[in-house]
Design an enzyme around this catalytic site. Structure first.
Site, PDB file in Angstrom:
ATOM      1  N   LYS A  66       1.073  -1.136   0.106  1.00 15.91           N
ATOM      2  CA  LYS A  66       0.111  -0.293  -0.201  1.00 15.91           C
ATOM      3  C   LYS A  66       1.219   1.170   0.322  1.00 15.91           C
ATOM      4  O   LYS A  66       1.738   1.355   0.651  1.00 15.91           O
ATOM      5  CB  LYS A  66      -0.789   0.291   0.899  1.00 15.91           C
ATOM      6  CG  LYS A  66      -2.244  -0.799   1.430  1.00 15.91           C
ATOM      7  CD  LYS A  66      -3.278  -0.775   2.807  1.00 15.91           C
ATOM      8  CE  LYS A  66      -3.596  -2.134   2.655  1.00 15.91           C
ATOM      9  NZ  LYS A  66      -5.147  -2.031   1.151  1.00 15.91           N
TER      10      LYS A  66
ATOM     11  N   ARG B  87     -10.256 -11.504   2.230  1.00 17.42           N
ATOM     12  CA  ARG B  87     -10.850 -12.753   1.281  1.00 17.42           C
ATOM     13  C   ARG B  87     -10.107 -13.775   1.032  1.00 17.42           C
ATOM     14  O   ARG B  87     -10.852 -15.582   1.171  1.00 17.42           O
ATOM     15  CB  ARG B  87     -11.486 -12.364  -0.313  1.00 17.42           C
ATOM     16  CG  ARG B  87     -10.135 -12.366  -1.551  1.00 17.42           C
ATOM     17  CD  ARG B  87     -10.730 -11.478  -2.785  1.00 17.42           C
ATOM     18  NE  ARG B  87     -10.783 -10.397  -2.084  1.00 17.42           N
ATOM     19  CZ  ARG B  87     -11.267  -9.192  -3.893  1.00 17.42           C
ATOM     20  NH1 ARG B  87     -11.349  -9.649  -4.543  1.00 17.42           N
ATOM     21  NH2 ARG B  87     -11.239  -8.038  -2.707  1.00 17.42           N
TER      22      ARG B  87
END
Ligand code: BES
Ligand code: MN
Ligand code: ZN
Length: 460
Positions: free
Chosen positions: A236, A310
């Site tokens: 990020k 996920r």
């Protein structure tokens, strides 16, 4: 010193004249000393009040007394009763006090100077105390979730998190099991193992079980517990990446809900599955293009290591089914896109039982944990296709990222299982620090999950 809280809808002689016009606005507070008493006038300003309004009134009252000395407090509820359409007094007291206790919360573990005052509610009728007590229990559970989210990543690692949960549920009806080390590999928790590989903090899978009524169908709550999400190899780059200490907000919501179920003696058959990992990148880290084999034989190609949530939730969902859950609710700070879709007030709720979505929306409105129904378009599976495995964890489309994330999770849910997914990336912090919200995490999801479990349990 005694403090009396008095809701008002019109000016009176005590209130300074020039303030008269605004003094009755919703949530407007004026502190008026009167002899030995301090009167807290709080404006109602509306013809009707929701439960959230009543919680806010409690929260705003409490916040305005942060500088008061220790004192006994009483409150007048007749006007609130009237404007709320005369519901049960006990419910009004519970809501007001829930806001009160939520506003009292501070995260001060690492502050040298922490100040708080003791304000004790007095009840004329002793029977009302139980509603105050119920509010305390509810707020304590939300505050547990807030505490967990507010802990910085160097303090709350998967290891310390698992220990904390053991302590929290010690001597309750909730049993705590921790799966880690080689057991994660030998028991085929491939997603959890893979995501944690790049961190020196070992992954933990915490399983909380509350089987008070084993005659009921088993409900599983699966919560994303990424104690820090750096993005991994797909690092990020944004400036607010410190926010990613709260990437375990889903697991915190589940822990809080389990505490609330335990403390309120709810008859339920619930298992909570909390995959706890840190998503970092070192020489052992998983890489984009890696392929993960799940216990059901599905292979997932890693298109992006920042879509890690996920990957670990898939393990959680599969494990829930292995344990015999017929209903699975997962909750996660899953996608930035959910904030683009809904803004910051309501989380997204998705399900393979679409007809129930409005019911969850209603539970959200009642509890203050707002959610809004979202679609899971099977057609979008096209965006998750992989050249190498069965699916990619990364959508090929820049649009509908929350939906493709939900659709990814749905691939791990068996046909006959009822599945609900809550994406709370946008609500882990309050959108405004108003009412009973204080700096730091919101504690989102605790009350909603609790009501969802009760509602599902009532049906089975
Ligand atoms: N933890 C983030 C989602 C998130 C974003 C939570 C902002 C709270 C605030 C999640 O793991 C993530 O990185 N999601 C990516 C998914 C993408 C790589 C497909 C995202 O939303 O950008
Ligand atoms: Mn991520
Ligand atoms: Zn994440």
């Amino acid at each position: 010193m005694h403090i009396n809280i008095v809701p008002i809808h019109e000016a009176n002689d005590d209130i300074v004249y020039f303030e008269e016009k605004s003094c009755t606005e919703f949530g407007k507070v004026q502190l008026i000393p009167k002899g030995e008493e301090l009167i807290v006038y709080i404006g109602i300003g509306q013809d009707s009040l929701t439960w959230e309004d009543i919680r806010f009134l409690g929260g705003i009252s409490r916040k305005n007394l942060n500088n008061a000395k220790d004192a006994a407090v009483s409150a007048e509820f007749s006007l609130i009763m009237d404007r709320a359409g005369n519901p049960e007094l006990g419910q009004v007291i519970s809501s007001f006090m829930e806001g009160w206790y939520l506003a009292e919360y501070q995260f001060s573990s690492y502050k040298r100077t922490a100040t708080s005052n003791q304000l004790t509610m007095q009840w004329e009728d002793e029977r009302l105390r139980e509603y105050d007590h119920a509010a305390r229990i509810r707020a304590n559970a939300v505050n547990l979730a807030r505490d967990l989210c507010n802990e910085p990543a160097n303090k709350l690692t998967p290891t310390t998190y698992a220990e904390r949960l053991k302590q929290e549920f010690h001597e309750t009806d909730v049993s705590v099991q921790v799966i880690d080390g080689n057991e994660l590999v030998s028991n085929e928790f491939a997603g959890i193992h893979t995501v944690a590989k790049g961190s020196s903090e070992p992954a933990k899978l915490v399983v909380l079980t509350l089987a008070r009524d084993a005659s009921k169908e088993k409900i599983a709550l699966v919560g994303k517990g990424v104690t820090f999400d750096s993005g991994g190899t797909n690092v990020k780059t944004g400036k607010d990446i410190g926010e990613m200490k709260m990437d375990m907000g889903g697991s915190a919501a589940v822990a809080g809900a389990m505490k609330l179920l335990a403390d309120s003696n709810t008859a339920a058959n619930v298992v909570a599955i909390l995959p706890l990992v840190e998503n970092l990148a070192d020489g052992n880290a998983f890489l984009p293009s890696d392929v993960i084999r799940y216990r059901n034989g599905l292979h997932v190609e890693v298109g992006n290591t920042d879509a890690e949530g996920r990957l670990i939730l898939a393990d959680g969902i599969l494990y829930a089914q292995l344990l015999g859950a017929k209903t699975i609710v997962d909750i996660a700070t899953l996608t930035g896109s959910i904030g683009s879709a809904l803004g910051l007030k309501a989380a997204g709720v998705f399900s393979n039982a679409e007809a129930d979505l409005w019911h969850y929306k209603q539970l959200g409105d009642q509890t203050g944990d707002y959610v809004w129904p979202m679609p899971v378009f099977d057609d979008y599976l096209h965006y998750l296709k992989s050249d190498c495995g069965d699916f990619n964890n990364m959508s090929s489309s820049p649009y509908g990222g929350s939906i493709t994330a939900a659709l990814f999770l749905k691939q791990f849910v068996e046909k006959e299982i009822k599945w609900v997914h809550i994406d709370m990336a946008n609500t882990v912090r309050p959108w405004r620090e108003q009412g009973y919200y204080v700096p730091g995490a919101s504690g989102f999801g605790v009350r909603l999950l609790f009501e969802m479990v009760k509602s599902e349990a009532a049906q089975s």
